[in-house]
Design an enzyme around this catalytic site. Sequence first.
Site, PDB file in Angstrom:
ATOM      1  NE  ARG A  69     -20.032   8.758   8.164  1.00 54.44           N
ATOM      2  CZ  ARG A  69     -18.843   7.848   7.966  1.00 54.44           C
ATOM      3  NH1 ARG A  69     -18.828   7.106   7.079  1.00 54.44           N
ATOM      4  NH2 ARG A  69     -18.148   7.618   9.072  1.00 54.44           N
ATOM      5  NE  ARG A  95     -14.426  10.193   4.756  1.00 56.92           N
ATOM      6  CZ  ARG A  95     -15.057  10.849   5.767  1.00 56.92           C
ATOM      7  NH1 ARG A  95     -13.893  11.442   6.472  1.00 56.92           N
ATOM      8  NH2 ARG A  95     -16.105  11.349   5.766  1.00 56.92           N
ATOM      9  CG  LEU A  97     -17.491   2.852   1.885  1.00 55.16           C
ATOM     10  CD1 LEU A  97     -17.770   2.029   0.523  1.00 55.16           C
ATOM     11  CD2 LEU A  97     -17.368   4.113   1.208  1.00 55.16           C
ATOM     12  CG  HIS A 113      -8.063  -5.830   5.868  1.00 53.39           C
ATOM     13  ND1 HIS A 113      -8.107  -4.563   6.362  1.00 53.39           N
ATOM     14  CD2 HIS A 113      -7.599  -6.715   6.782  1.00 53.39           C
ATOM     15  CE1 HIS A 113      -7.656  -4.657   7.568  1.00 53.39           C
ATOM     16  NE2 HIS A 113      -7.383  -5.926   7.849  1.00 53.39           N
ATOM     17  CD  GLN A 177       2.181 -12.894  -2.925  1.00 54.91           C
ATOM     18  OE1 GLN A 177       1.331 -13.527  -3.634  1.00 54.91           O
ATOM     19  NE2 GLN A 177       3.443 -12.763  -3.364  1.00 54.91           N
TER      20      GLN A 177
HETATM   21  C1  GRF Z   1      -3.148  -1.359   1.052  1.00 52.77           C
HETATM   22  O1  GRF Z   1      -2.372  -2.095   2.076  1.00 52.77           O
HETATM   23  C2  GRF Z   1      -4.421  -2.057   1.291  1.00 52.77           C
HETATM   24  O2  GRF Z   1      -4.468  -3.200   1.674  1.00 52.77           O
HETATM   25  C3  GRF Z   1      -5.171  -1.127   2.417  1.00 52.77           C
HETATM   26  O3  GRF Z   1      -4.449   0.200   2.123  1.00 52.77           O
HETATM   27  C4  GRF Z   1      -3.201  -0.001   1.316  1.00 52.77           C
HETATM   28  C5  GRF Z   1      -3.427   0.826   0.191  1.00 52.77           C
HETATM   29  O4  GRF Z   1      -1.961   0.663  -0.600  1.00 52.77           O
HETATM   30  N1  GRF Z   1      -6.256  -1.158   2.326  1.00 52.77           N
HETATM   31  P1  GRF Z   1      -2.000   1.388  -2.111  1.00 52.77           P
HETATM   32  O5  GRF Z   1      -2.539   2.865  -2.048  1.00 52.77           O
HETATM   33  O6  GRF Z   1      -3.019   0.634  -3.079  1.00 52.77           O
HETATM   34  O7  GRF Z   1      -0.425   1.491  -2.548  1.00 52.77           O
END
Ligand code: GRF
Length: 208
Positions: A69, A95, A97, A113, A177
């Site tokens: 890693r 991944r 971090l 998220h 969103q």
């Molecule tokens: C999104 O739902 C984000 O919240 C999560 O991974 C997904 C990535 O989607 N962390 P994209 O690759 O930006 O379309």
Amino acid sequence: MSGSGSRIAVLLSGRGSNFAAIHEAIRSGELAASIAVVISNREDAPGLELARSWGYPAISLSHRAFPSREAHEAAVIAEIERSTADLVVLAGYMRLLSDAFIERFPNRILNIHPSLLPAFPGTDAQAQAIAHGVKIAGCTVHFVDSTLDGGPIIVQRAVIVEPSDTAESLAARILEQEHRAYVDALGIIASGSYRIEGRRVITTVKSE
Ligand code: GRF
């Protein structure tokens, strides 16, 4: 804080729709920033292909090609620093971090998220929200610290959960969103019009 014109390093592992939203906001002039480099740990990530098609430096660094890693992260850090990016944007980067990585860019790493944190950290947040029966879901853009999905929150956007929702239908509405939230959060950070007080990110009006 660097003021306007942040240079962004995007890290992604998949589809890249959040990256695409950021690209479009920059292209249209809505967001005063630039994309310095796009890095993926998966060569087959559609987001990497998008980056190439738009002419960004696009680098594939498979974690499988490194003995540890630490070695993989060192390579990623080297590319970020070579790009002279001042902001690291995680956009579906699958991944975790290490603390050493996070400490290299203090309060300069953002993540998105698909839940209203601190609810439902970790994987499958939208399915967790459906299983729990919440009526309001959403997304969060936050600074990355050493806690899982736990750093100071920059922007959140809410989504009503409908009785007919599945994890997939909810995820699709949250994703819309997410695209708005990431652009808004980057606007705040790129402008430098904020300060961090403990867990709170306070948006300030910049004096001209
Ligand atoms: C999104 O739902 C984000 O919240 C999560 O991974 C997904 C990535 O989607 N962390 P994209 O690759 O930006 O379309």
